[in-house]
Design an enzyme around this catalytic site. Sequence first.
Site, mmCIF file in Angstrom:
data_model
loop_
_atom_site.group_PDB
_atom_site.id
_atom_site.type_symbol
_atom_site.label_atom_id
_atom_site.label_comp_id
_atom_site.label_asym_id
_atom_site.label_seq_id
_atom_site.Cartn_x
_atom_site.Cartn_y
_atom_site.Cartn_z
ATOM 1 N N PRO A 274 22.258 24.786 44.642
ATOM 2 C CA PRO A 274 23.213 23.857 44.696
ATOM 3 C C PRO A 274 23.884 24.613 43.750
ATOM 4 C CG PRO A 274 21.273 23.451 43.892
ATOM 5 C CD PRO A 274 20.871 24.433 44.279
ATOM 6 N N ARG A 312 40.440 30.565 39.533
ATOM 7 C CA ARG A 312 40.573 29.579 40.823
ATOM 8 C C ARG A 312 42.024 29.073 41.166
ATOM 9 N NH1 ARG A 312 38.093 25.470 41.708
ATOM 10 N NH2 ARG A 312 37.146 25.658 43.555
ATOM 11 N N CYS A 342 50.705 38.214 32.583
ATOM 12 C CA CYS A 342 51.661 39.410 33.120
ATOM 13 C C CYS A 342 51.548 39.241 34.997
ATOM 14 C CB CYS A 342 52.361 40.437 32.605
ATOM 15 S SG CYS A 342 52.700 39.806 30.588
#
Length: 419
Positions: A274, A312, A342
């Site tokens: 996990p 993410r 940018c």
Amino acid sequence: MHDFHYAGNELWCEDVPVAEIAGKTGTPFYLYSHRTLLNHYRTFDSAFGAIPHLVCFSVKSNSNIAILRIFAREGGGADIVSGGELYRALKAGVSPKRIVYSGVGKRIDEIEFALGSGILMFNVESSQELEQIDACAGRMRKKAGIAIRINPDVDPMTHPHISTGLKQNKFGIDIESSIREYRRARSLKNVNVIGVDCHIGSQLTDISPFIDALERLKELVRLLRGEGFQIRYLDIGGGLGITYNEEMPPHPEEYAKAIIENARDIDSTFILEPGRVIAGNAGILVSSVLYTKSNNEKNFVIVDAGMNDLIRPSLYSSYHAIQPVRKENREETVADIVGPICESGDFFAKGRLIPKLERGDLIAVMSAGAYGFSMSSNYNARPRAAEVMVKDGKYHVIRRREAYTDLTAKERIPAFLKK
Ligand SMILES: *Cc1c(COP(=O)(O)O)cnc(C)c1O
């Protein structure tokens, strides 16, 4: 469950106000709750109490050595995918006998490092890798423990959320070919076949694909044992999802219960890998609002963390809840929360309904404990953020904020440019 909560209008981590830490360390920074990390680990580990098992925390989800040490001290192992992760796991005090090594591209030096350290097993992902491990082990006069990583090709029709289809991805070996590889492995002098492995994906919110994969692995184990293989370990990988927004993943106890039920008829030590489910909700990214601006289409909130700190949203369009660290009674508004980098892809939320934010406000990007800092970079020459851990009313810097000198520390100007 986690230990970030409001008391009055203030966001706290356990019993420390987040704003207090921000005042001392500056922003942006990652903040972890020791209590949450430990609870998550213990809940997961004890859920499998009824069967022989080993929890190997996925180092790629969060590789800070202070965090790895929490699990090492609980007797946990590590799932690594590189020599660097092996170095980190060992540095954190993880016993090499509890380390499993996955990944499709293990280099010779990495294989040698792992053999020299005496890890439990390699999760082998190709025929050529198997040969390479055997050759390295031969040269080093070692025996390499191996499992073959199976691509169980779990039916994507019944599980649309992993419908990328496992057969077309690069990981593992399909079951039929794996049997061939197992037989070949037996003829190799320097490998010990000890396990069967799979890892079917990440952020799964349904138990059935895990069980489907386990069924296929069990069939394979029986077949191999029938041929005399001593299969001791059944590694079913990681992948259990968490709540970022409105997902309803099974609780680790529910997940474990389903696995245990399906483990009754197979005598084996289970390995679990996990990552997200342990670390994801145990950490947040704290950032300050630099500016706000609006045009006739949109409101923008510009914060001092960027996609280099947490990629993410940009990479996977992932949802992260965003909360003000101080929530006075504020009007709500719809805004894009963006970073200073940018790139148009540099955002944490788009069109999000949030309390109206102003310059200097602190925000918390929630559920950032896994695949947060570990995926961060120095893009736009931004020093990487600090990492801080709260325990028992105190906070500890577990990684100092990078300085500008860190940015160029490894670079060299060659002589011909010095003239
Ligand atoms: C990424 C990974 C994990 C951990 O996945 P989570 O979704 O974070 O639980 C486990 N095993 C392997 C081989 C991985 O690549």
